[in-house]
Design a protein around this motif. Structure first.
Motif, PDB file in Angstrom:
ATOM      1  N   GLY A  80      -5.842   4.457   3.771  1.00 36.99           N
ATOM      2  CA  GLY A  80      -5.429   4.918   2.448  1.00 36.99           C
ATOM      3  C   GLY A  80      -4.099   5.647   2.490  1.00 36.99           C
ATOM      4  N   CYS A  81      -3.881   6.428   3.547  1.00 40.57           N
ATOM      5  CA  CYS A  81      -2.585   7.103   3.714  1.00 40.57           C
ATOM      6  C   CYS A  81      -1.475   6.080   3.937  1.00 40.57           C
ATOM      7  CB  CYS A  81      -2.647   8.072   4.897  1.00 40.57           C
ATOM      8  SG  CYS A  81      -3.765   9.468   4.667  1.00 40.57           S
ATOM      9  N   MET A  82      -1.772   5.050   4.736  1.00 45.21           N
ATOM     10  CA  MET A  82      -0.783   3.993   4.959  1.00 45.21           C
ATOM     11  C   MET A  82      -0.413   3.315   3.642  1.00 45.21           C
ATOM     12  SD  MET A  82      -2.266   1.983   8.295  1.00 45.21           S
ATOM     13  CE  MET A  82      -2.723   2.807   9.821  1.00 45.21           C
ATOM     14  N   VAL A  83      -1.430   2.976   2.865  1.00 42.83           N
ATOM     15  CA  VAL A  83      -1.202   2.296   1.589  1.00 42.83           C
ATOM     16  C   VAL A  83      -0.371   3.160   0.655  1.00 42.83           C
ATOM     17  CG1 VAL A  83      -2.370   1.466  -0.498  1.00 42.83           C
ATOM     18  CG2 VAL A  83      -3.265   0.860   1.759  1.00 42.83           C
ATOM     19  N   THR A  84      -0.662   4.457   0.642  1.00 39.95           N
ATOM     20  CA  THR A  84       0.100   5.388  -0.195  1.00 39.95           C
ATOM     21  C   THR A  84       1.583   5.329   0.129  1.00 39.95           C
ATOM     22  OG1 THR A  84      -1.812   6.866  -0.380  1.00 39.95           O
ATOM     23  CG2 THR A  84       0.361   7.817  -0.830  1.00 39.95           C
ATOM     24  N   LEU A  85       1.907   5.161   1.403  1.00 40.45           N
ATOM     25  CA  LEU A  85       3.310   5.082   1.825  1.00 40.45           C
ATOM     26  C   LEU A  85       3.922   3.716   1.552  1.00 40.45           C
ATOM     27  CD1 LEU A  85       5.843   6.152   3.293  1.00 40.45           C
ATOM     28  CD2 LEU A  85       4.754   5.439   5.445  1.00 40.45           C
ATOM     29  N   VAL A  86       3.213   2.638   1.930  1.00 44.98           N
ATOM     30  CA  VAL A  86       3.852   1.322   1.902  1.00 44.98           C
ATOM     31  C   VAL A  86       3.948   0.718   0.503  1.00 44.98           C
ATOM     32  CG1 VAL A  86       3.136   0.843   4.270  1.00 44.98           C
ATOM     33  CG2 VAL A  86       1.731   0.012   2.371  1.00 44.98           C
ATOM     34  N   PHE A  87       3.110   1.135  -0.431  1.00 43.63           N
ATOM     35  CA  PHE A  87       3.226   0.587  -1.784  1.00 43.63           C
ATOM     36  C   PHE A  87       4.619   0.807  -2.369  1.00 43.63           C
ATOM     37  CE2 PHE A  87      -1.311  -0.065  -3.663  1.00 43.63           C
ATOM     38  CZ  PHE A  87      -1.569  -0.999  -2.678  1.00 43.63           C
ATOM     39  N   PRO A  88       5.114   2.049  -2.424  1.00 46.30           N
ATOM     40  CA  PRO A  88       6.469   2.226  -2.965  1.00 46.30           C
ATOM     41  C   PRO A  88       7.551   1.622  -2.075  1.00 46.30           C
ATOM     42  CG  PRO A  88       5.601   4.314  -2.139  1.00 46.30           C
ATOM     43  CD  PRO A  88       4.463   3.344  -2.142  1.00 46.30           C
ATOM     44  N   VAL A  89       7.293   1.560  -0.764  1.00 45.92           N
ATOM     45  CA  VAL A  89       8.284   0.970   0.148  1.00 45.92           C
ATOM     46  C   VAL A  89       8.490  -0.507  -0.177  1.00 45.92           C
ATOM     47  CG1 VAL A  89       8.723   0.289   2.541  1.00 45.92           C
ATOM     48  CG2 VAL A  89       7.943   2.609   2.033  1.00 45.92           C
ATOM     49  N   PHE A  90       7.407  -1.259  -0.311  1.00 44.96           N
ATOM     50  CA  PHE A  90       7.545  -2.700  -0.537  1.00 44.96           C
ATOM     51  C   PHE A  90       7.896  -3.028  -1.979  1.00 44.96           C
ATOM     52  CE2 PHE A  90       5.373  -2.838   3.527  1.00 44.96           C
ATOM     53  CZ  PHE A  90       6.023  -3.888   4.148  1.00 44.96           C
ATOM     54  N   GLY A  92       9.545  -0.994  -4.096  1.00 42.15           N
ATOM     55  CA  GLY A  92      10.933  -0.562  -4.258  1.00 42.15           C
ATOM     56  C   GLY A  92      11.887  -1.438  -3.472  1.00 42.15           C
ATOM     57  N   GLY A  93      11.464  -1.851  -2.266  1.00 43.91           N
ATOM     58  CA  GLY A  93      12.309  -2.716  -1.449  1.00 43.91           C
ATOM     59  C   GLY A  93      12.542  -4.067  -2.093  1.00 43.91           C
ATOM     60  N   ALA A  94      11.513  -4.610  -2.736  1.00 40.07           N
ATOM     61  CA  ALA A  94      11.676  -5.890  -3.430  1.00 40.07           C
ATOM     62  C   ALA A  94      12.674  -5.748  -4.574  1.00 40.07           C
ATOM     63  CB  ALA A  94      10.326  -6.378  -3.958  1.00 40.07           C
ATOM     64  N   GLY A  95      12.601  -4.623  -5.302  1.00 40.69           N
ATOM     65  CA  GLY A  95      13.544  -4.389  -6.387  1.00 40.69           C
ATOM     66  C   GLY A  95      14.971  -4.256  -5.873  1.00 40.69           C
ATOM     67  N   ALA A  96      15.127  -3.557  -4.748  1.00 37.94           N
ATOM     68  CA  ALA A  96      16.463  -3.400  -4.166  1.00 37.94           C
ATOM     69  C   ALA A  96      17.010  -4.743  -3.681  1.00 37.94           C
ATOM     70  CB  ALA A  96      16.408  -2.402  -3.009  1.00 37.94           C
ATOM     71  N   ALA A  97      16.124  -5.576  -3.099  1.00 32.25           N
ATOM     72  CA  ALA A  97      16.560  -6.892  -2.640  1.00 32.25           C
ATOM     73  C   ALA A  97      16.961  -7.781  -3.820  1.00 32.25           C
ATOM     74  CB  ALA A  97      15.440  -7.552  -1.831  1.00 32.25           C
ATOM     75  N   GLN A  98      16.237  -7.670  -4.933  1.00 30.70           N
ATOM     76  CA  GLN A  98      16.614  -8.425  -6.130  1.00 30.70           C
ATOM     77  C   GLN A  98      17.986  -7.975  -6.642  1.00 30.70           C
ATOM     78  OE1 GLN A  98      12.869  -7.617  -8.362  1.00 30.70           O
ATOM     79  NE2 GLN A  98      12.929  -9.802  -8.865  1.00 30.70           N
ATOM     80  N   ALA A 113       7.003  -7.622  -8.481  1.00 33.13           N
ATOM     81  CA  ALA A 113       5.648  -7.317  -8.011  1.00 33.13           C
ATOM     82  C   ALA A 113       5.144  -8.403  -7.069  1.00 33.13           C
ATOM     83  CB  ALA A 113       4.710  -7.160  -9.199  1.00 33.13           C
ATOM     84  N   PHE A 114       5.384  -9.674  -7.425  1.00 34.31           N
ATOM     85  CA  PHE A 114       4.931 -10.780  -6.589  1.00 34.31           C
ATOM     86  C   PHE A 114       5.643 -10.776  -5.236  1.00 34.31           C
ATOM     87  CE2 PHE A 114       5.489 -15.166  -5.072  1.00 34.31           C
ATOM     88  CZ  PHE A 114       4.156 -15.519  -4.885  1.00 34.31           C
ATOM     89  N   CYS A 115       6.941 -10.553  -5.258  1.00 32.94           N
ATOM     90  CA  CYS A 115       7.697 -10.528  -4.005  1.00 32.94           C
ATOM     91  C   CYS A 115       7.273  -9.346  -3.140  1.00 32.94           C
ATOM     92  CB  CYS A 115       9.195 -10.462  -4.297  1.00 32.94           C
ATOM     93  SG  CYS A 115       9.898 -11.984  -4.978  1.00 32.94           S
ATOM     94  N   GLY A 116       7.117  -8.181  -3.746  1.00 36.75           N
ATOM     95  CA  GLY A 116       6.685  -7.012  -2.987  1.00 36.75           C
ATOM     96  C   GLY A 116       5.315  -7.222  -2.371  1.00 36.75           C
ATOM     97  N   SER A 117       4.393  -7.780  -3.151  1.00 38.54           N
ATOM     98  CA  SER A 117       3.048  -8.049  -2.661  1.00 38.54           C
ATOM     99  C   SER A 117       3.067  -9.084  -1.546  1.00 38.54           C
ATOM    100  CB  SER A 117       2.164  -8.544  -3.809  1.00 38.54           C
ATOM    101  OG  SER A 117       0.889  -8.914  -3.346  1.00 38.54           O
TER     102      SER A 117
END
Length: 224
Positions: A80-90, A92-98, A113-117
């Motif tokens: 759960g701690c991992m998920v808390t961290l990686v959700f905004p990472v992926f 946000g990272g997908a948005g930055a890559a776009q 959302a699809f790309c991040g997931s």
């Protein structure tokens, strides 16, 4: 229906009520925002463990409660701690890559959302699943009073089933669509909804285990 099923159902309904009733939901969300890792730990420790317990009940016909459940809850809390961290990472990272032209359709939330997931479940999730599987086997071996070492545990994993079922089938056909929807939700709801979804995964895995009794690896697979 057994007494345990009624108790499990009442507990789930009570937890759902906590997040549906504004007077209880809002303080929980505020506390989670103030202490995100603690919130992520508690949500997954409780909800994902409930999914595990129900899955084993469906597969075996009985509820299996022991010290191992507590140990697995701790492992789920760490996830759960991992998920808390990686959700905004992926996400946000997908948005930055776009925005940088590395991914298409910048500004379209569904694509982000699809790309991040997809990226998360094809890169981070397999490593996290392996971490979870190793610790789960470690807990089982310790409970059976067996000698425990990392090399032995790794050698006992059925990697063909683990990769084809867990990484590919569950990751692609369950978690990528689920997390796409989760990433479209407000940020403060994403972790808790993902934790509730882990209950559904426990049910899916239990039926897969029944259909593939010759492949015990399936019964112990997880997701983000």
């Amino acid at each position: 229906m057994k007494k345990g099923d009624i108790i499990w159902g009442i507990l789930l309904a009570s937890l759902l009520a906590l997040f549906l009733i504004p007077s209880t939901r809002d303080p929980i969300l505020i506390a989670s925002e103030a202490h995100p890792y603690i919130g992520g730990f508690i949500k997954f420790a409780i909800l994902a463990t409930m999914g595990d317990i129900l899955g084993k009940r469906i597969a075996s016909g009985e509820y299996q409660l022991s010290v191992q459940v507590i140990m697995r809850a701790i492992v789920w809390g760490i996830i759960g701690c991992m998920v808390t961290l990686v959700f905004p990472v992926f996400m946000g990272g997908a948005g930055a890559a776009q925005a940088g032209g590395l991914l298409p359709f910048a500004g379209i939330s569904f694509v982000q959302a699809f790309c991040g997931s997809s990226i998360m479940n094809l890169t981070f999730a397999p490593a996290m699943n392996t971490f979870h599987r190793v610790l789960d086997m470690w807990i089982e071996a310790s409970a059976n009073k067996e000698s425990v070492n990392l090399r032995k545990i790794i050698s006992q994993i059925d990697w063909v089933n683990f990769v084809t079922f867990n990484w590919l089938k569950v990751g692609i056909f369950f978690w990528i669509p689920v997390h796409t929807i989760v990433f479209l939700l407000p940020e403060n709801l994403r972790v808790i909804v993902a934790a509730f979804c882990s209950i559904a995964l426990g049910i899916i895995l239990s039926f897969a285990s029944k259909k593939s009794s010759s492949s015990p690896e399936i019964a112990n697979n997880e997701g983000v």
